[in-house]
Design a protein around this motif. Structure first.
Motif, PDB file in Angstrom:
ATOM      1  N   SER A  57       0.821  -1.211   0.000  1.00  0.00           N
ATOM      2  CA  SER A  57       0.000   0.000   0.000  1.00  0.00           C
ATOM      3  C   SER A  57       0.858   1.265   0.000  1.00  0.00           C
ATOM      4  O   SER A  57       0.434   2.311  -0.457  1.00  0.00           O
ATOM      5  N   LYS A  58       2.083   1.152   0.503  1.00  0.00           N
ATOM      6  CA  LYS A  58       2.988   2.302   0.538  1.00  0.00           C
ATOM      7  C   LYS A  58       4.049   2.232  -0.553  1.00  0.00           C
ATOM      8  O   LYS A  58       4.825   3.156  -0.728  1.00  0.00           O
ATOM      9  N   GLY A  59       4.119   1.085  -1.272  1.00  0.00           N
ATOM     10  CA  GLY A  59       5.028   0.984  -2.410  1.00  0.00           C
ATOM     11  C   GLY A  59       6.449   0.596  -2.073  1.00  0.00           C
ATOM     12  O   GLY A  59       7.372   0.924  -2.811  1.00  0.00           O
ATOM     13  N   PHE A  60       6.661  -0.120  -0.960  1.00  0.00           N
ATOM     14  CA  PHE A  60       8.015  -0.558  -0.654  1.00  0.00           C
ATOM     15  C   PHE A  60       8.041  -1.896   0.063  1.00  0.00           C
ATOM     16  O   PHE A  60       7.027  -2.396   0.512  1.00  0.00           O
ATOM     17  N   ARG A  61       9.234  -2.461   0.149  1.00  0.00           N
ATOM     18  CA  ARG A  61       9.491  -3.759   0.768  1.00  0.00           C
ATOM     19  C   ARG A  61      10.849  -3.695   1.460  1.00  0.00           C
ATOM     20  O   ARG A  61      11.592  -2.757   1.272  1.00  0.00           O
ATOM     21  N   PHE A  62      11.176  -4.760   2.199  1.00  0.00           N
ATOM     22  CA  PHE A  62      12.492  -4.861   2.823  1.00  0.00           C
ATOM     23  C   PHE A  62      13.069  -6.254   2.620  1.00  0.00           C
ATOM     24  O   PHE A  62      12.345  -7.247   2.641  1.00  0.00           O
ATOM     25  N   ILE A  63      14.358  -6.295   2.437  1.00  0.00           N
ATOM     26  CA  ILE A  63      15.143  -7.528   2.393  1.00  0.00           C
ATOM     27  C   ILE A  63      15.983  -7.512   3.657  1.00  0.00           C
ATOM     28  O   ILE A  63      16.454  -6.452   4.078  1.00  0.00           O
ATOM     29  N   THR A  64      16.195  -8.657   4.269  1.00  0.00           N
ATOM     30  CA  THR A  64      17.149  -8.736   5.369  1.00  0.00           C
ATOM     31  C   THR A  64      18.442  -9.326   4.826  1.00  0.00           C
ATOM     32  O   THR A  64      18.442 -10.424   4.263  1.00  0.00           O
ATOM     33  N   SER A  65      19.524  -8.597   4.968  1.00  0.00           N
ATOM     34  CA  SER A  65      20.819  -9.055   4.477  1.00  0.00           C
ATOM     35  C   SER A  65      21.276 -10.262   5.278  1.00  0.00           C
ATOM     36  O   SER A  65      21.325 -10.222   6.507  1.00  0.00           O
ATOM     37  N   SER A  66      21.614 -11.337   4.591  1.00  0.00           N
ATOM     38  CA  SER A  66      22.107 -12.532   5.275  1.00  0.00           C
ATOM     39  C   SER A  66      23.514 -12.306   5.820  1.00  0.00           C
ATOM     40  O   SER A  66      23.932 -12.971   6.755  1.00  0.00           O
ATOM     41  N   GLU A  67      24.202 -11.330   5.266  1.00  0.00           N
ATOM     42  CA  GLU A  67      25.566 -11.044   5.697  1.00  0.00           C
ATOM     43  C   GLU A  67      25.595 -10.147   6.934  1.00  0.00           C
ATOM     44  O   GLU A  67      26.195 -10.481   7.944  1.00  0.00           O
ATOM     45  N   SER A  68      24.922  -9.000   6.871  1.00  0.00           N
ATOM     46  CA  SER A  68      24.990  -8.022   7.966  1.00  0.00           C
ATOM     47  C   SER A  68      23.785  -8.072   8.899  1.00  0.00           C
ATOM     48  O   SER A  68      23.791  -7.448   9.944  1.00  0.00           O
ATOM     49  N   ARG A  69      22.725  -8.783   8.500  1.00  0.00           N
ATOM     50  CA  ARG A  69      21.452  -8.875   9.247  1.00  0.00           C
ATOM     51  C   ARG A  69      20.694  -7.541   9.290  1.00  0.00           C
ATOM     52  O   ARG A  69      19.764  -7.380  10.045  1.00  0.00           O
ATOM     53  N   GLU A  70      21.112  -6.576   8.485  1.00  0.00           N
ATOM     54  CA  GLU A  70      20.425  -5.288   8.407  1.00  0.00           C
ATOM     55  C   GLU A  70      19.289  -5.366   7.398  1.00  0.00           C
ATOM     56  O   GLU A  70      19.350  -6.142   6.449  1.00  0.00           O
ATOM     57  N   ASP A  71      18.258  -4.552   7.616  1.00  0.00           N
ATOM     58  CA  ASP A  71      17.164  -4.461   6.660  1.00  0.00           C
ATOM     59  C   ASP A  71      17.561  -3.515   5.534  1.00  0.00           C
ATOM     60  O   ASP A  71      18.099  -2.435   5.785  1.00  0.00           O
ATOM     61  N   ILE A  72      17.262  -3.934   4.306  1.00  0.00           N
ATOM     62  CA  ILE A  72      17.584  -3.148   3.125  1.00  0.00           C
ATOM     63  C   ILE A  72      16.279  -2.754   2.454  1.00  0.00           C
ATOM     64  O   ILE A  72      15.439  -3.610   2.151  1.00  0.00           O
TER      65      ILE A  72
END
Length: 64
Positions: free
Chosen positions: A12-27
């Motif tokens: 609904s807001k036009g975005f998503r997130f991936i979680t980096s398997s390397e750093s565990r940060e959300d992208i």
């Protein structure tokens, strides 16, 4: 290119997130950075791009 799993969808807001398997940060992924239609849990490949607010995934496509 990086490869990770799609974690969150906010269509609904036009975005998503991936979680980096390397750093565990959300992208962050904006819809404008998508090549394919993606869903939560899809394994995707992407290119990282630094923007003012952090890292952004672009050229995001599903790994088939």
């Amino acid at each position: 290119m990086e490869e990770d799993i799609v974690k969150f969808l906010f269509d609904s807001k036009g975005f998503r997130f991936i979680t980096s398997s390397e750093s565990r940060e959300d992208i962050f992924i904006h819809n404008s950075g998508l090549i394919d239609s993606i869903n939560k849990g899809n394994k995707v490949k992407y290119v990282l791009e630094r923007v003012k607010k952090g890292m952004n995934a672009v050229n995001v496509e599903v790994i088939r």
